[in-house]
Design a protein around this motif. Structure first.
Motif, PDB file in Angstrom:
ATOM      1  N   GLY A   1       0.440  -1.595   0.264  1.00 38.45           N
ATOM      2  CA  GLY A   1       0.091   0.100   0.022  1.00 38.45           C
ATOM      3  C   GLY A   1       1.023   1.239   0.200  1.00 38.45           C
ATOM      4  O   GLY A   1       0.002   2.517   0.488  1.00 38.45           O
ATOM      5  N   LEU A   2       1.730   1.260  -0.276  1.00 41.67           N
ATOM      6  CA  LEU A   2       2.758   2.083  -0.352  1.00 41.67           C
ATOM      7  C   LEU A   2       3.219   3.048  -1.439  1.00 41.67           C
ATOM      8  O   LEU A   2       3.521   4.698  -1.624  1.00 41.67           O
ATOM      9  N   GLU A   3       2.546   1.924  -2.711  1.00 44.44           N
ATOM     10  CA  GLU A   3       2.679   2.635  -3.920  1.00 44.44           C
ATOM     11  C   GLU A   3       1.638   2.579  -4.629  1.00 44.44           C
ATOM     12  O   GLU A   3       0.692   1.307  -4.342  1.00 44.44           O
ATOM     13  N   SER A   4       0.859   3.567  -5.384  1.00 45.77           N
ATOM     14  CA  SER A   4      -0.692   2.809  -6.736  1.00 45.77           C
ATOM     15  C   SER A   4       0.067   2.182  -7.270  1.00 45.77           C
ATOM     16  O   SER A   4       1.335   2.326  -8.019  1.00 45.77           O
ATOM     17  N   PRO A   5      -0.863   1.541  -8.171  1.00 50.71           N
ATOM     18  CA  PRO A   5      -0.272   0.479  -9.231  1.00 50.71           C
ATOM     19  C   PRO A   5      -0.633   1.149 -10.428  1.00 50.71           C
ATOM     20  O   PRO A   5       0.449   0.885 -11.477  1.00 50.71           O
ATOM     21  N   ASN A   6      -0.494   2.400 -10.704  1.00 50.21           N
ATOM     22  CA  ASN A   6      -0.220   3.795 -11.556  1.00 50.21           C
ATOM     23  C   ASN A   6       0.863   3.755 -10.848  1.00 50.21           C
ATOM     24  O   ASN A   6       1.843   4.494 -12.888  1.00 50.21           O
ATOM     25  N   VAL A   7       1.792   3.245 -10.693  1.00 46.92           N
ATOM     26  CA  VAL A   7       3.588   4.081 -10.883  1.00 46.92           C
ATOM     27  C   VAL A   7       3.867   2.687 -11.564  1.00 46.92           C
ATOM     28  O   VAL A   7       5.349   3.447 -11.923  1.00 46.92           O
ATOM     29  N   ILE A   8       3.785   1.956 -12.135  1.00 42.75           N
ATOM     30  CA  ILE A   8       4.059   1.029 -13.163  1.00 42.75           C
ATOM     31  C   ILE A   8       4.489   1.450 -14.109  1.00 42.75           C
ATOM     32  O   ILE A   8       5.440   2.206 -15.089  1.00 42.75           O
ATOM     33  N   ASP A   9       3.263   2.573 -14.422  1.00 41.51           N
ATOM     34  CA  ASP A   9       3.092   3.108 -15.844  1.00 41.51           C
ATOM     35  C   ASP A   9       3.956   4.095 -15.922  1.00 41.51           C
ATOM     36  O   ASP A   9       4.408   4.982 -16.763  1.00 41.51           O
ATOM     37  N   MET A  10       4.461   4.622 -15.219  1.00 39.52           N
ATOM     38  CA  MET A  10       4.411   6.000 -14.841  1.00 39.52           C
ATOM     39  C   MET A  10       6.468   5.861 -15.219  1.00 39.52           C
ATOM     40  O   MET A  10       7.376   5.998 -15.622  1.00 39.52           O
ATOM     41  N   LEU A  11       6.814   4.648 -14.284  1.00 40.06           N
ATOM     42  CA  LEU A  11       8.458   3.939 -15.223  1.00 40.06           C
ATOM     43  C   LEU A  11       8.654   3.672 -16.323  1.00 40.06           C
ATOM     44  O   LEU A  11       9.675   3.279 -16.301  1.00 40.06           O
ATOM     45  N   LEU A  12       7.428   3.306 -16.589  1.00 38.95           N
ATOM     46  CA  LEU A  12       7.330   2.205 -18.285  1.00 38.95           C
ATOM     47  C   LEU A  12       7.631   3.778 -19.300  1.00 38.95           C
ATOM     48  O   LEU A  12       7.403   2.973 -20.141  1.00 38.95           O
ATOM     49  N   ASP A  13       6.775   4.716 -18.540  1.00 41.97           N
ATOM     50  CA  ASP A  13       6.605   6.224 -19.523  1.00 41.97           C
ATOM     51  C   ASP A  13       8.541   6.399 -19.707  1.00 41.97           C
ATOM     52  O   ASP A  13       8.375   7.348 -18.760  1.00 41.97           O
ATOM     53  N   THR A  14       9.224   5.902 -20.581  1.00 40.22           N
ATOM     54  CA  THR A  14      11.211   6.643 -19.896  1.00 40.22           C
ATOM     55  C   THR A  14      10.477   7.693 -20.958  1.00 40.22           C
ATOM     56  O   THR A  14      12.448   8.219 -20.976  1.00 40.22           O
ATOM     57  N   THR A  15       9.910   8.859 -21.630  1.00 42.26           N
ATOM     58  CA  THR A  15       9.687  10.089 -22.201  1.00 42.26           C
ATOM     59  C   THR A  15       9.914  10.787 -21.704  1.00 42.26           C
ATOM     60  O   THR A  15      10.995  11.229 -21.120  1.00 42.26           O
ATOM     61  N   SER A  16       9.019  10.657 -20.338  1.00 43.88           N
ATOM     62  CA  SER A  16       8.723  11.735 -18.970  1.00 43.88           C
ATOM     63  C   SER A  16       9.435  11.071 -17.739  1.00 43.88           C
ATOM     64  O   SER A  16       9.547  12.373 -17.335  1.00 43.88           O
ATOM     65  N   ILE A  17      10.082   9.719 -18.055  1.00 43.67           N
ATOM     66  CA  ILE A  17      11.041   9.393 -16.771  1.00 43.67           C
ATOM     67  C   ILE A  17      12.142   8.770 -17.480  1.00 43.67           C
ATOM     68  O   ILE A  17      12.176   7.847 -17.329  1.00 43.67           O
ATOM     69  N   PRO A  18      13.685  10.003 -17.817  1.00 40.05           N
ATOM     70  CA  PRO A  18      13.951   8.668 -18.304  1.00 40.05           C
ATOM     71  C   PRO A  18      15.371   8.860 -17.508  1.00 40.05           C
ATOM     72  O   PRO A  18      15.938   7.717 -17.562  1.00 40.05           O
ATOM     73  N   ARG A  19      15.239   9.390 -16.630  1.00 36.41           N
ATOM     74  CA  ARG A  19      16.494   8.721 -14.851  1.00 36.41           C
ATOM     75  C   ARG A  19      15.572   7.776 -14.106  1.00 36.41           C
ATOM     76  O   ARG A  19      14.315   8.157 -13.517  1.00 36.41           O
ATOM     77  N   LYS A  20      16.059   6.565 -13.928  1.00 37.59           N
ATOM     78  CA  LYS A  20      15.437   6.254 -12.760  1.00 37.59           C
ATOM     79  C   LYS A  20      15.401   5.833 -11.420  1.00 37.59           C
ATOM     80  O   LYS A  20      16.657   6.664 -10.678  1.00 37.59           O
ATOM     81  N   PRO A  21      14.254   6.305 -10.949  1.00 37.35           N
ATOM     82  CA  PRO A  21      14.635   6.928  -9.558  1.00 37.35           C
ATOM     83  C   PRO A  21      15.008   5.370  -8.364  1.00 37.35           C
ATOM     84  O   PRO A  21      14.565   4.449  -9.138  1.00 37.35           O
ATOM     85  N   GLN A  22      15.889   5.867  -7.645  1.00 35.80           N
ATOM     86  CA  GLN A  22      16.723   5.014  -6.260  1.00 35.80           C
ATOM     87  C   GLN A  22      15.531   3.946  -5.487  1.00 35.80           C
ATOM     88  O   GLN A  22      14.690   5.275  -5.068  1.00 35.80           O
ATOM     89  N   TYR A  23      15.958   2.629  -5.717  1.00 35.42           N
ATOM     90  CA  TYR A  23      15.073   2.311  -4.779  1.00 35.42           C
ATOM     91  C   TYR A  23      15.819   0.520  -4.699  1.00 35.42           C
ATOM     92  O   TYR A  23      16.717   0.322  -5.317  1.00 35.42           O
ATOM     93  N   THR A  24      15.428   0.171  -3.513  1.00 32.57           N
ATOM     94  CA  THR A  24      16.260  -1.589  -2.950  1.00 32.57           C
ATOM     95  C   THR A  24      15.390  -2.341  -4.144  1.00 32.57           C
ATOM     96  O   THR A  24      14.156  -2.447  -4.083  1.00 32.57           O
ATOM     97  N   MET A  25      16.206  -2.990  -4.387  1.00 32.00           N
ATOM     98  CA  MET A  25      16.057  -4.272  -5.966  1.00 32.00           C
ATOM     99  C   MET A  25      15.370  -5.712  -4.489  1.00 32.00           C
ATOM    100  O   MET A  25      15.802  -5.128  -3.026  1.00 32.00           O
TER     101      MET A  25
END
Length: 455
Positions: free
Chosen positions: A321-345
């Motif tokens: 419940g920390l993120e919305s499923p829509n965060v997937i859409d945003m991360l896949l949109d590399t035109t709008s998000i060309p730089r990967k946010p930092q998160y732990t694998m």
């Protein structure tokens, strides 16, 4: 020359380097010609024992008696070459055949599968130790035409890794291989062939096993011939929202640019589009108390470095419940998000390379080897279950806290920072620009060394 360099005339620099390359190529051709014309002084018997007999034949030809013998067996030799994985061109003292091996390993104590990282032990290094100990490897690793399907990371396990290489064979070029149909029957060659599974499993560590083998064509490549790969990631359900995770997982299916779901290797990887064909979640039959073990099954044609662990990490944030499923859409949109946010694998331990699929590849295992393999895996399962039972005993025998004993206040977990508000990593373009700049500096330094100017 110094004036040209200071003026930044790259055309002269390139021309000088090209001329030097031609000189080196000519020198290489001259040395190869000398090698081909050199006379081998060793006796045929010694050459044959050293595995170099085929070199003498290649450079000096064959005598009349051997030519006559080869002519008489030509049909037989041609039929053997039609057998999958059998190539008479590579015959020296030992016959060889090209085979694929299906490999299982428990990755907890290994620094990954591949041995190039100079960290030991690796699964690959243990396999080659076993190949050398059993004398199945003819020649060195380069001569074996070795390939692997995947490079699993430190701690990752597999039950379906595939490698391919030339191994010693019991099949010989002779009239005994001639059968009425004109080709060797596969059942017959399996019966007469070395039992690769049994021989290797006798010397491999307990946490590595060969599951089967298959003859393959000499143009087979364990990585590039693979049609698809499937990974499994095990996790405890706890309080995760499985429905939200499944909804988010469906967004990952299809062909996308996954640069925000991997560890970027801008020096070697330029295309970050990959095709995920399926992503499913299901419970297993394993439970511990009120908790239930689940598994995520992910299938795709190929995967990027750490891609599965990055995708699972984001799915876990959604499940909590920390993120919305829509965060997937945003991360896949590399035109709008060309730089990967930092998160732990996600952790590497629950990740398993489940299977690698190929066209017309069917792994085999003799009944004796299969039974021995089954017994070994059952014993390993029971051994780990015994260890779990011991830890469970420790758990139920913990000294309870008395009512008058003060309890320490639990440390508060750090608050979650939304992915889109986190610091970002350099984009592919930024990484590539930095790499190209270093590469140009290296060429410039090499040129100065060639022409004798100070760097």
């Amino acid at each position: 020359m110094a004036t040209q360099l200071n003026g930044g005339d790259n055309s002269d620099l390139i021309a000088t380097l090209q001329a030097r390359v031609k000189e080196l190529e000519a020198e290489n051709a001259r040395l190869l010609s000398q090698l081909a014309n050199c006379q081998i002084q060793e006796s045929p018997g010694k050459l044959e024992r050293s595995g170099s007999f085929h070199v003498e034949k290649k450079f000096h030809g064959t005598d009349a008696k051997e030519k006559k013998s080869r002519k008489g067996n030509r049909k037989s030799g041609e039929k053997i070459e039609n057998v999958p994985g059998y190539n008479s061109r590579f015959m020296n003292h030992h016959s060889k055949r090209y085979v694929a091996l299906k490999v299982m390993y428990f990755g907890k104590r290994y620094y990954g599968f591949a041995s190039e990282a100079q960290m030991e032990p690796t699964v690959e290094s243990e396999i080659f130790k076993a190949l050398e100990k059993t004398r199945l490897l003819v020649g060195d690793r380069k001569e074996s035409q070795y390939s692997r399907c995947g490079r699993t990371d430190k701690g990752v396990s597999s039950v379906g890794q595939v490698i391919a290489l030339f191994l010693r064979s019991n099949l010989k070029i002779s009239g005994s291989n001639d059968v009425g149909s004109g080709e060797i029957a596969l059942e017959s060659q399996y019966e007469r062939e070395i039992d690769y599974v049994r021989v290797l499993n006798r010397v491999l560590p307990n946490d590595i096993r060969i599951m089967g083998w298959c003859p393959v064509p000499v143009n087979f490549h364990a990585r590039f011939s693979c049609l698809s790969r499937q990974y499994k990631y095990f996790f405890w359900k706890e309080n995760l929202n499985i429905l939200a995770m499944e909804s988010a997982g469906k967004k990952l299916i299809g062909e996308h640019d996954f640069r925000n779901f991997c560890k970027m290797d801008a020096a070697n990887v330029h295309n970050y589009r990959r095709n995920i064909t399926s992503l499913e979640m299901s419970p297993t039959d394993v439970r511990y108390g009120d908790n239930e073990l689940w598994v995520i099954k992910i299938r795709g044609s190929a995967f990027l470095w750490h891609q599965v662990r990055c995708m699972v990490a984001v799915l876990f944030m959604i499940g909590k419940g920390l993120e919305s499923p829509n965060v997937i859409d945003m991360l896949l949109d590399t035109t709008s998000i060309p730089r990967k946010p930092q998160y732990t694998m996600a952790s590497e331990v629950p990740l398993v390379l489940q299977s690698c699929e190929f066209e017309d590849i069917k792994f085999i295992c003799s009944s004796d080897s299969g039974e021995a393999l089954h017994v070994h895996l059952v014993n390993e399962c029971q051994s780990y279950q015994l260890e779990a039972a011991i830890f469970h005993e420790a758990l139920i025998n913990c000294v309870p806290l008395s009512e008058d004993q003060p309890t320490r206040e639990r440390k508060k977990k750090p608050s979650h920072v939304p992915i889109m508000l986190r610091p970002t990593e350099p984009s592919y373009e930024e990484r590539r620009s930095k790499f190209d700049s270093k590469h140009e500096d290296h060429i410039h330094t090499a040129h100065l060394n060639i022409v004798g100017l100070p760097t």
